[in-house]
Design a protein around this motif. Sequence first.
Motif, PDB file in Angstrom:
ATOM      1  N   HIS A   1      58.837  77.804   9.307  1.00  0.00           N
ATOM      2  CA  HIS A   1      60.178  77.959   9.674  1.00  0.00           C
ATOM      3  C   HIS A   1      60.456  77.676  10.828  1.00  0.00           C
ATOM      4  O   HIS A   1      60.408  78.250  11.993  1.00  0.00           O
ATOM      5  N   ASP A   2      61.051  76.382  11.199  1.00  0.00           N
ATOM      6  CA  ASP A   2      60.709  75.801  12.416  1.00  0.00           C
ATOM      7  C   ASP A   2      61.924  75.185  12.772  1.00  0.00           C
ATOM      8  O   ASP A   2      63.132  75.333  12.297  1.00  0.00           O
ATOM      9  N   THR A   3      62.013  74.165  13.804  1.00  0.00           N
ATOM     10  CA  THR A   3      63.046  73.399  14.110  1.00  0.00           C
ATOM     11  C   THR A   3      63.694  73.026  12.958  1.00  0.00           C
ATOM     12  O   THR A   3      63.369  72.702  11.948  1.00  0.00           O
ATOM     13  N   ILE A   4      65.039  73.013  13.028  1.00  0.00           N
ATOM     14  CA  ILE A   4      65.900  72.749  11.848  1.00  0.00           C
ATOM     15  C   ILE A   4      66.651  71.501  12.106  1.00  0.00           C
ATOM     16  O   ILE A   4      67.307  71.361  12.915  1.00  0.00           O
TER      17      ILE A   4
ATOM     18  N   THR B   1      68.123  71.116  15.889  1.00  0.00           N
ATOM     19  CA  THR B   1      68.238  72.023  16.873  1.00  0.00           C
ATOM     20  C   THR B   1      66.950  72.758  16.913  1.00  0.00           C
ATOM     21  O   THR B   1      66.329  73.068  15.920  1.00  0.00           O
ATOM     22  N   THR B   2      66.427  72.921  18.234  1.00  0.00           N
ATOM     23  CA  THR B   2      65.183  73.466  18.452  1.00  0.00           C
ATOM     24  C   THR B   2      65.340  74.260  19.815  1.00  0.00           C
ATOM     25  O   THR B   2      65.757  73.911  20.703  1.00  0.00           O
ATOM     26  N   SER B   3      64.146  75.124  19.772  1.00  0.00           N
ATOM     27  CA  SER B   3      63.733  75.769  21.275  1.00  0.00           C
ATOM     28  C   SER B   3      62.420  74.724  21.592  1.00  0.00           C
ATOM     29  O   SER B   3      61.932  75.453  22.909  1.00  0.00           O
ATOM     30  N   GLY B   4      61.924  73.935  20.987  1.00  0.00           N
ATOM     31  CA  GLY B   4      61.162  72.894  21.248  1.00  0.00           C
ATOM     32  C   GLY B   4      59.543  73.628  21.090  1.00  0.00           C
ATOM     33  O   GLY B   4      59.598  74.644  20.743  1.00  0.00           O
ATOM     34  N   MET B   5      58.639  73.109  21.402  1.00  0.00           N
ATOM     35  CA  MET B   5      57.055  73.439  21.473  1.00  0.00           C
ATOM     36  C   MET B   5      57.108  74.743  22.235  1.00  0.00           C
ATOM     37  O   MET B   5      57.511  74.926  23.429  1.00  0.00           O
ATOM     38  N   ALA B   6      56.410  75.732  21.587  1.00  0.00           N
ATOM     39  CA  ALA B   6      56.472  77.098  22.434  1.00  0.00           C
ATOM     40  C   ALA B   6      55.499  76.758  23.520  1.00  0.00           C
ATOM     41  O   ALA B   6      54.457  75.912  23.573  1.00  0.00           O
TER      42      ALA B   6
ATOM     43  N   GLY C   1      61.005  71.850  31.717  1.00  0.00           N
ATOM     44  CA  GLY C   1      61.578  70.873  31.880  1.00  0.00           C
ATOM     45  C   GLY C   1      61.392  69.725  30.780  1.00  0.00           C
ATOM     46  O   GLY C   1      62.008  68.649  30.386  1.00  0.00           O
ATOM     47  N   ARG C   2      60.349  69.958  29.882  1.00  0.00           N
ATOM     48  CA  ARG C   2      59.932  69.331  28.829  1.00  0.00           C
ATOM     49  C   ARG C   2      61.068  69.118  27.640  1.00  0.00           C
ATOM     50  O   ARG C   2      61.620  70.072  27.401  1.00  0.00           O
ATOM     51  N   VAL C   3      61.214  68.014  27.258  1.00  0.00           N
ATOM     52  CA  VAL C   3      62.068  67.746  26.391  1.00  0.00           C
ATOM     53  C   VAL C   3      61.523  67.071  25.088  1.00  0.00           C
ATOM     54  O   VAL C   3      60.693  66.161  25.122  1.00  0.00           O
ATOM     55  N   GLY C   4      61.780  67.406  23.898  1.00  0.00           N
ATOM     56  CA  GLY C   4      61.083  66.860  22.629  1.00  0.00           C
ATOM     57  C   GLY C   4      62.007  65.645  21.959  1.00  0.00           C
ATOM     58  O   GLY C   4      62.821  65.030  22.511  1.00  0.00           O
ATOM     59  N   ASP C   5      61.466  65.291  20.771  1.00  0.00           N
ATOM     60  CA  ASP C   5      62.135  64.467  19.862  1.00  0.00           C
ATOM     61  C   ASP C   5      63.780  64.950  19.300  1.00  0.00           C
ATOM     62  O   ASP C   5      64.603  64.097  18.965  1.00  0.00           O
ATOM     63  N   SER C   6      63.826  66.369  19.106  1.00  0.00           N
ATOM     64  CA  SER C   6      64.771  66.816  18.391  1.00  0.00           C
ATOM     65  C   SER C   6      66.219  66.371  18.883  1.00  0.00           C
ATOM     66  O   SER C   6      67.075  66.197  18.219  1.00  0.00           O
ATOM     67  N   PRO C   7      66.753  66.346  19.998  1.00  0.00           N
ATOM     68  CA  PRO C   7      67.731  66.150  20.436  1.00  0.00           C
ATOM     69  C   PRO C   7      67.936  64.408  20.857  1.00  0.00           C
ATOM     70  O   PRO C   7      69.211  64.048  21.330  1.00  0.00           O
TER      71      PRO C   7
ATOM     72  N   ALA D   1      63.635  65.066  11.900  1.00  0.00           N
ATOM     73  CA  ALA D   1      62.058  65.192  12.074  1.00  0.00           C
ATOM     74  C   ALA D   1      62.110  66.640  12.385  1.00  0.00           C
ATOM     75  O   ALA D   1      62.813  67.232  12.962  1.00  0.00           O
ATOM     76  N   THR D   2      60.634  67.143  12.040  1.00  0.00           N
ATOM     77  CA  THR D   2      60.147  68.436  12.621  1.00  0.00           C
ATOM     78  C   THR D   2      58.729  68.164  12.922  1.00  0.00           C
ATOM     79  O   THR D   2      58.131  67.256  12.347  1.00  0.00           O
ATOM     80  N   GLY D   3      58.366  68.916  13.905  1.00  0.00           N
ATOM     81  CA  GLY D   3      56.884  68.663  14.476  1.00  0.00           C
ATOM     82  C   GLY D   3      56.681  67.972  15.850  1.00  0.00           C
ATOM     83  O   GLY D   3      57.640  68.369  16.863  1.00  0.00           O
ATOM     84  N   MET D   4      55.564  67.690  16.256  1.00  0.00           N
ATOM     85  CA  MET D   4      55.219  67.494  17.464  1.00  0.00           C
ATOM     86  C   MET D   4      56.348  66.181  18.103  1.00  0.00           C
ATOM     87  O   MET D   4      55.769  64.971  17.683  1.00  0.00           O
ATOM     88  N   GLY D   5      57.218  66.460  18.954  1.00  0.00           N
ATOM     89  CA  GLY D   5      58.181  65.556  19.276  1.00  0.00           C
ATOM     90  C   GLY D   5      57.692  64.474  19.758  1.00  0.00           C
ATOM     91  O   GLY D   5      58.324  63.337  19.819  1.00  0.00           O
ATOM     92  N   GLU D   6      56.454  64.455  20.679  1.00  0.00           N
ATOM     93  CA  GLU D   6      56.033  63.392  21.478  1.00  0.00           C
ATOM     94  C   GLU D   6      55.803  62.258  20.462  1.00  0.00           C
ATOM     95  O   GLU D   6      55.892  60.868  20.603  1.00  0.00           O
TER      96      GLU D   6
HETATM   97  C1  SD4 Z   1      59.843  69.064  19.477  1.00  0.00           C
HETATM   98  N1  SD4 Z   1      60.261  68.482  17.147  1.00  0.00           N
HETATM   99  O1  SD4 Z   1      60.312  69.822  20.453  1.00  0.00           O
HETATM  100  C2  SD4 Z   1      60.280  69.660  18.081  1.00  0.00           C
HETATM  101  C3  SD4 Z   1      59.379  70.968  17.607  1.00  0.00           C
HETATM  102  C4  SD4 Z   1      59.366  71.162  16.296  1.00  0.00           C
HETATM  103  O2  SD4 Z   1      58.288  71.977  14.609  1.00  0.00           O
HETATM  104  O3  SD4 Z   1      59.946  70.651  15.476  1.00  0.00           O
HETATM  105  N2  SD4 Z   1      58.652  72.003  15.987  1.00  0.00           N
HETATM  106  O4  SD4 Z   1      58.930  68.637  19.689  1.00  0.00           O
END
Ligand code: SD4
Length: 331
Positions: A189-192, A208-213, A218-224, A241-246
């Motif tokens: 139940h994650d990034t949407i 939209t996301t709050s990113g990796m916990a 300052g870190r920004v992932g893939d979502s935006p 996409a969802t998951g590890m943005g890097e």
């Molecule tokens: C990110 N892609 O900030 C997001 C996090 C995410 O499942 O999707 N988590 O990297």
Amino acid sequence: MERRKFLKNSGLSTAAIIASPLVTSCKETTVETESSTPVLKNIHPVVIATWDVPNATNKAWEVLNKEGNSLDAVEQGVMIEEADVTNQSVGNGGRPDRDGNVTLDACIMDKDSNCGAVVYIENIVHPVSVARKVMEDTPHVMLAGKGAEKFAIEKGFEKENLLTEKSKEEWLEWKKTSQYQPIINIENHDTIGMLAIDKNGDLSGACTTSGMAYKMAGRVGDSPIIGAGLFIDNEVGGATATGMGELVVRTVGSFLIVELMRQGKSPQEACEEGVKRIIAKNKNYKDFQIGFIAINKNGETGGYCIHPGFSYRIYSEEGHINQPSTSYLGE
Ligand code: SD4
């Protein structure tokens, strides 16, 4: 001009159609055309979203059914998760960075390839709506941090503390070891990321996301990032996409998937190729989850991920389902 069918034009093979988990009346949308521009008829709206987020897809479907356009549908759909404090990966109640600050990333893209994004924005519950304002009311695509927050407040958004007691307590617990270890399928139940096609056959998407916990400040992932976390081309389809943005950023994952669909792959085939590209480039891929979903102009959908456990919601005239995604490690 040579006569041809859109189905042929799009390069969709029978095998590709069978591979797709949901096929919405492909034949009905196929008409012969004299021009090179595909003409679609009898379009059936569809909305899909990463993870099992029935309230969000329900909202988007409501908008699509009231003759709403796909842009309003995806915005209002993902806003449900942004406002939901029990979803600790998006919007209000999101898990903070390692300094205890909740920072949000979001983007939106429409049928005309207009797009807007906010990154590292704080204190605003609906970053997707700020992203839409960036798209519609500024000459820019992306605003970051304090500038994005200032813009949001000028536009009438209210400043709120997004760190809930639950997320704060978990963060304080995490601080005891401060070990940064991304969790696979966190909460399921994650990034949407949401993609929709409306009754006019027009596509839009939002992410939209709050990113990796407990990410670095300052870190920004893939979502935006347009092309990475989300991409729409109204001639072809969309992906998110969802998951590890890097890992997603390094292959410009969503853009890649749309381009693969342009070359004739089904949404399912394109998502599989997108994940396999990441696997080929990252020896440590088993340490991370990545999930992609995609939709094409005919409303066919697909999804694929690295680890079993990812699913996506589909709402169409055929029903509202949570579709478990096939995965590389589950094959
Ligand atoms: C990110 N892609 O900030 C997001 C996090 C995410 O499942 O999707 N988590 O990297």
